[in-house]
Design an enzyme around this catalytic site. Structure first.
Site, PDB file in Angstrom:
ATOM      1  N   LEU A   1      -1.884  11.397 -21.484  1.00 40.00           N
ATOM      2  CA  LEU A   1      -1.884  11.113 -20.053  1.00 40.00           C
ATOM      3  C   LEU A   1      -2.732   9.884 -19.767  1.00 40.00           C
ATOM      4  O   LEU A   1      -3.870   9.787 -20.243  1.00 40.00           O
ATOM      5  CB  LEU A   1      -2.447  12.313 -19.291  1.00 40.00           C
ATOM      6  N   SER A   2      -2.206   8.957 -18.973  1.00 38.59           N
ATOM      7  CA  SER A   2      -2.956   7.828 -18.441  1.00 38.59           C
ATOM      8  C   SER A   2      -3.540   6.991 -19.585  1.00 38.59           C
ATOM      9  O   SER A   2      -2.783   6.420 -20.366  1.00 38.59           O
ATOM     10  CB  SER A   2      -4.039   8.341 -17.484  1.00 38.59           C
ATOM     11  N   ALA A   3      -4.866   6.915 -19.711  1.00 33.90           N
ATOM     12  CA  ALA A   3      -5.447   6.195 -20.843  1.00 33.90           C
ATOM     13  C   ALA A   3      -4.986   6.814 -22.157  1.00 33.90           C
ATOM     14  O   ALA A   3      -4.779   6.103 -23.151  1.00 33.90           O
ATOM     15  CB  ALA A   3      -6.971   6.212 -20.755  1.00 33.90           C
TER      16      ALA A   3
ATOM     17  N   GLY B   1      -2.080   8.104 -22.490  1.00 33.88           N
ATOM     18  CA  GLY B   1      -0.726   7.579 -22.620  1.00 33.88           C
ATOM     19  C   GLY B   1      -0.725   6.169 -23.180  1.00 33.88           C
ATOM     20  O   GLY B   1       0.124   5.809 -24.002  1.00 33.88           O
TER      21      GLY B   1
ATOM     22  N   HIS C   1      -0.740  10.225  -9.559  1.00 30.15           N
ATOM     23  CA  HIS C   1      -1.167   9.985 -10.938  1.00 30.15           C
ATOM     24  C   HIS C   1      -1.548  11.307 -11.597  1.00 30.15           C
ATOM     25  O   HIS C   1      -2.508  11.961 -11.175  1.00 30.15           O
ATOM     26  CB  HIS C   1      -2.365   9.030 -10.944  1.00 30.15           C
TER      27      HIS C   1
END
Length: 335
Positions: A161-163, A165, A298
């Site tokens: 997820l996010s970073a 990802g 997000h």
């Protein structure tokens, strides 16, 4: 704990702090339930592993091994977002799926000593190259897990997820021989920070690259790799104000180019009411897949009512289970 060299400048430290603040600022579209603080890593679910290698990225390794784990089982690497910890694997539903479908989960954990916001350093040159930094540490975790549980090296997958990802894209590019597929949730293309001139412009979708330029960034990460390359699945909220939805488009451009496919979807339908697309290479093999989660901010899509995950900060109940959909795509079992 393994340590590594300090970051070079105070300016960069300030940037990291600001980046973490941006990633962790609540958005109005996030459901109130998702803002409830989550407890620390559950010791009964995740076990820490030490001594897994030289660990140049100074990360911590946790894992979840179901008690009835058979030999030659798949391995899933789950990478948390900024401000999170290894408990992400529990909240996102991965550990429960592992118990049901009989695979193991490796969960790297970042520290504030590496990054003030506990973000994986997907934008640091020293952490995204093969054989260096955090990427090398994660690769060492995979090797240790495969050896310890006699896992199937041909069925290793990475998601985040996010970073996390962003670091998923790093692992797919730098270590393509280790991963059959990657699942990126609200993440970034490989080399995006360099292409855009920094992490913020990247997150905002300002990297102006052709598909071939995106693909070249991956090919340079593992020169001479004959293939196959990992296949890609992306989940992206249409209302994400932190990692702009255009990053999903750029991920598709990057990885369809690497796979020799075009950027026109071969399947356009809906899953749980959300737009879903599949891209195939010339042989007809699905090499990229996207879920555009309409109205989602997000975060990681979960579906607690269906037994998938628990709502937490940036773990969002949108009646779609990203972990379950990935387990289906990867052939881990019914999600």
């Amino acid at each position: 704990m393994q340590t590594r060299a300090a970051r070079p400048t105070a300016a960069l430290t300030a940037l990291l702090a600001a980046l973490a603040a941006a990633l962790l600022t609540p958005r109005p579209a996030v459901a109130a339930a998702s803002l409830t603080p989550r407890p620390a890593v559950a010791a009964t679910s995740l076990t820490e592993v030490t001594g897994f290698g030289s660990n140049p990225g100074a990360l911590r390794m946790f894992r979840h091994d179901p008690p009835d784990l058979p030999a030659n089982a798949p391995v899933v690497v789950a990478l948390h977002g900024c401000g999170q910890d290894a408990g992400y694997a529990v909240d996102s539903g991965w550990t429960a799926l592992a118990d049901r479908l009989h695979f193991s989960v490796v969960v790297p954990q970042q520290s504030t000593a590496n990054n003030l916001g506990k973000c994986f350093d997907w934008f640091q040159a020293g952490d995204i190259a093969r054989g260096a930094g955090e990427a090398a540490s994660i690769a060492q975790m995979v090797d240790r897990q495969l050896a310890d549980v006699r896992g199937d090296a041909s069925r290793v997958y990475v998601t985040g997820l996010s970073a996390g990802g962003g670091m998923t894209a790093v692992m797919m590019a730098a270590y393509p021989e280790k991963f059959a597929a990657g699942g990126i949730v609200a993440g970034l293309p490989y080399g995006c920070s360099d292409a855009a001139g920094g992490p913020y412009p990247c997150m905002y979708g300002w990297a102006n690259q052709t598909p071939a330029q995106w693909g070249d960034r991956v090919r340079r990460a593992r020169p001479g790799h004959p293939g196959p390359w990992p296949t890609l699945t992306v989940f992206q909220g249409s209302a994400d104000g932190t990692v702009k939805p255009s990053n999903m488009t750029d991920l598709v451009r990057q990885w369809t180019d690497v796979q020799g496919a075009d950027q026109s979807p071969d399947v356009s339908d809906t899953v749980a009411g959300y737009p879903h697309r599949i891209y195939r290479d010339p042989s007809g093999r699905a090499v990229a897949e996207t879920y555009s989660v309409t109205g989602m901010a997000h975060g990681q899509p979960v579906d607690p009512a269906a037994g998938c995950g628990s709502a937490a900060p940036y773990i969002l109940d949108v009646h779609l289970c990203a972990a379950g959909r990935l387990s289906d795509t990867w052939g881990l079992g019914p999600g």
